[in-house]
Design a protein around this motif. Structure first.
Motif, PDB file in Angstrom:
ATOM      1  N   ASN A   1      -7.125 -23.591   3.690  1.00  0.00           N
ATOM      2  CA  ASN A   1      -8.395 -24.092   4.219  1.00  0.00           C
ATOM      3  C   ASN A   1      -9.447 -24.327   3.128  1.00  0.00           C
ATOM      4  O   ASN A   1     -10.653 -24.309   3.409  1.00  0.00           O
ATOM      5  CB  ASN A   1      -8.969 -23.134   5.272  1.00  0.00           C
ATOM      6  CG  ASN A   1      -8.077 -23.003   6.475  1.00  0.00           C
ATOM      7  OD1 ASN A   1      -7.381 -23.949   6.849  1.00  0.00           O
ATOM      8  ND2 ASN A   1      -8.062 -21.824   7.080  1.00  0.00           N
TER       9      ASN A   1
ATOM     10  N   ARG B   1     -12.398 -25.886   5.193  1.00  0.00           N
ATOM     11  CA  ARG B   1     -11.946 -26.240   6.541  1.00  0.00           C
ATOM     12  C   ARG B   1     -12.205 -25.083   7.495  1.00  0.00           C
ATOM     13  O   ARG B   1     -11.851 -23.929   7.220  1.00  0.00           O
ATOM     14  CB  ARG B   1     -10.453 -26.559   6.531  1.00  0.00           C
ATOM     15  CG  ARG B   1      -9.872 -26.923   7.898  1.00  0.00           C
ATOM     16  CD  ARG B   1      -8.387 -27.216   7.791  1.00  0.00           C
ATOM     17  NE  ARG B   1      -7.802 -27.519   9.089  1.00  0.00           N
ATOM     18  CZ  ARG B   1      -7.340 -26.603   9.938  1.00  0.00           C
ATOM     19  NH1 ARG B   1      -7.411 -25.306   9.622  1.00  0.00           N
ATOM     20  NH2 ARG B   1      -6.815 -26.958  11.095  1.00  0.00           N
ATOM     21  N   SER B   2     -12.849 -25.366   8.597  1.00  0.00           N
ATOM     22  CA  SER B   2     -13.103 -24.355   9.617  1.00  0.00           C
ATOM     23  C   SER B   2     -11.813 -24.116  10.406  1.00  0.00           C
ATOM     24  O   SER B   2     -11.242 -25.049  10.979  1.00  0.00           O
ATOM     25  CB  SER B   2     -14.219 -24.808  10.555  1.00  0.00           C
ATOM     26  OG  SER B   2     -14.291 -23.962  11.681  1.00  0.00           O
ATOM     27  N   ALA B   3     -11.363 -22.872  10.441  1.00  0.00           N
ATOM     28  CA  ALA B   3     -10.148 -22.548  11.186  1.00  0.00           C
ATOM     29  C   ALA B   3     -10.363 -22.722  12.693  1.00  0.00           C
ATOM     30  O   ALA B   3      -9.415 -22.991  13.437  1.00  0.00           O
ATOM     31  CB  ALA B   3      -9.719 -21.119  10.876  1.00  0.00           C
ATOM     32  N   ALA B   4     -11.601 -22.590  13.133  1.00  0.00           N
ATOM     33  CA  ALA B   4     -11.882 -22.684  14.571  1.00  0.00           C
ATOM     34  C   ALA B   4     -11.885 -24.128  15.052  1.00  0.00           C
ATOM     35  O   ALA B   4     -11.341 -24.443  16.113  1.00  0.00           O
ATOM     36  CB  ALA B   4     -13.218 -22.028  14.882  1.00  0.00           C
ATOM     37  N   THR B   5     -12.507 -25.023  14.259  1.00  0.00           N
ATOM     38  CA  THR B   5     -12.667 -26.409  14.718  1.00  0.00           C
ATOM     39  C   THR B   5     -11.772 -27.395  13.990  1.00  0.00           C
ATOM     40  O   THR B   5     -11.573 -28.516  14.454  1.00  0.00           O
ATOM     41  CB  THR B   5     -14.123 -26.849  14.536  1.00  0.00           C
ATOM     42  OG1 THR B   5     -14.444 -26.867  13.128  1.00  0.00           O
ATOM     43  CG2 THR B   5     -15.078 -25.893  15.255  1.00  0.00           C
ATOM     44  N   GLY B   6     -11.256 -26.996  12.828  1.00  0.00           N
ATOM     45  CA  GLY B   6     -10.437 -27.904  12.033  1.00  0.00           C
ATOM     46  C   GLY B   6     -11.249 -28.907  11.229  1.00  0.00           C
ATOM     47  O   GLY B   6     -10.688 -29.755  10.533  1.00  0.00           O
ATOM     48  N   GLN B   7     -12.563 -28.818  11.298  1.00  0.00           N
ATOM     49  CA  GLN B   7     -13.411 -29.742  10.572  1.00  0.00           C
ATOM     50  C   GLN B   7     -13.611 -29.282   9.132  1.00  0.00           C
ATOM     51  O   GLN B   7     -13.658 -28.091   8.848  1.00  0.00           O
ATOM     52  CB  GLN B   7     -14.769 -29.870  11.265  1.00  0.00           C
ATOM     53  CG  GLN B   7     -14.705 -30.555  12.625  1.00  0.00           C
ATOM     54  CD  GLN B   7     -16.083 -30.731  13.228  1.00  0.00           C
ATOM     55  OE1 GLN B   7     -17.012 -30.004  12.904  1.00  0.00           O
ATOM     56  NE2 GLN B   7     -16.215 -31.710  14.107  1.00  0.00           N
TER      57      GLN B   7
END
Length: 372
Positions: A232, A270-276
């Motif tokens: 990430n 990269r946000s693991a929660a949103t993938g953004q």
């Protein structure tokens, strides 16, 4: 200072300040067995006592010159450790640390990072004393803690770092420091026969303006780019090196600064929660008393933070240093933790938490370490 790998002989040089009638337990034995306990996951005087009590026969057999007649009570362990002379213990620590550092490779660690850490729970409200603040000198190459200094409560890190570098007696090393030390520390390091790399921030506005002018108007001597990818995370780094030249000619920094280093970081997270993915850009300037290849500068600047990631973080999370409520001479236990970390690292340990768990299950793991 002569170096030594034999821990018992190093500790034997610490004077015993107890009365002769009160020396039932060997001071060296209590210190060595306490280190074994710390290497097995102990975090308090009571846990140290428990390990000595359970494994006394094994420990006496492994260290006959430091054998104890019986397991001391935890109050005796606490009393013996708390009354140690901090200066003498530090000298023994440095001698042993230098021996470990030399044993880890053909040459000792060239780059030494210095930073401070507060022992957060060591404050004593009854004695009106703030939490102790301890400086550490960390040999980046072999991840060995080389020395400590306790910062005086009425002072700050700047004079303490200058005194520490002078006391260590090293030469031919490169010290890396944070922006706080972009002052007379340059002169002190050069006087000691070493070099220094320091980040420059707004606490030195005149110098920062000079460096900005150099970066904007001069051609670089060397450029180094790199990319690091992790889970990430992706970071692109660009290291640009400039010669100080005549830009600092009429300033007090002229004889001290040889190279100017500009570090540009472009990081994708990269946000693991949103993938953004989000982007973060940073630019930093460093002043150095020595000219080095761009790749060496890049490594030295990045590895400065090893003192945070591989020393301070490990002490807080794995050794629970911040949670320790030791208030009387907390620097003693801090040095013993450092010595335990040094012994583990000198034996190739990379995961301290796993090593402590393994040693708790099998005491022979610790007893096989070199440096004990």
């Amino acid at each position: 200072m002569t170096t030594a790998l034999d821990l018992v002989s190093c500790l034997a040089l610490i004077p015993d300040r107890r009365r002769r009638e009160g020396r039932m337990y060997s001071q060296v034995g209590v210190i060595v067995f306490s280190l074994i306990a710390l290497l097995s996951g102990a975090r308090s005087y009571r846990q140290i006592h428990t390990l000595i009590q359970r494994r006394l026969g094994l420990l006496n057999a492994a260290f006959p010159q430091a054998a104890l007649p019986r397991a001391p009570a935890y109050t005796s362990v606490r009393g013996i450790l708390q009354q140690l002379d901090p200066t003498a213990l530090e000298q023994a620590f440095r001698r042993h640390a230098e021996g470990l550092d030399h044993s880890c490779g053909d040459t000792p660690s060239r780059f030494v990072a210095i930073d401070g850490k507060t022992l957060r729970q060591s404050f004593d409200q009854f004695a009106d004393r703030k939490a102790a603040h301890v400086l550490s000198a960390f040999g980046v190459g072999h991840q060995i803690i080389l020395a400590h200094a306790v910062v005086d409560e009425k002072s700050n890190e700047i004079p303490a770092v200058q005194a520490l570098i002078a006391e260590m007696g090293l030469s031919g090393r490169v010290f890396t420091l944070d922006a706080m030390h972009c002052q007379k520390t340059f002169e002190r390091v050069r006087e000691s026969g070493n070099e220094v790399i320091v980040q420059v921030k707004t606490n030195q506005q005149a110098l920062l303006r000079c460096l900005d002018h150099v970066v904007a108007t001069q051609r670089p001597v060397a450029v180094e780019t790199s990319r690091q990818r992790g889970r990430n995370r992706q970071e692109d780094r660009r290291i640009t090196v400039y010669a100080a030249g005549s830009a600092l000619e009429r300033t007090p920094w002229s004889p001290l600064i040889t190279a100017i280093v500009r570090v540009e970081r472009d990081t994708l997270l990269r946000s693991a929660a949103t993938g953004q993915w989000t982007r973060r850009r940073e630019t930093s300037l460093y002043a150095a008393s020595v000219m080095l290849p761009a790749q060496t500068f890049a490594s030295a600047i990045q590895n400065h933070w090893a003192i945070e990631n591989r020393n301070h973080w490990v002490r807080d999370v794995t050794l629970a240093e911040d949670a320790s409520r030791i208030r009387v001479n907390p620097g003693i236990m801090a040095r013993l933790r450092s010595q335990a970390l040094n012994i583990a690292r000198a034996n190739g340990v990379t995961n301290i938490a796993h090593a402590l768990w393994t040693a708790a299950l099998d005491p022979n793991v610790t007893l096989a370490y070199k440096g004990l």
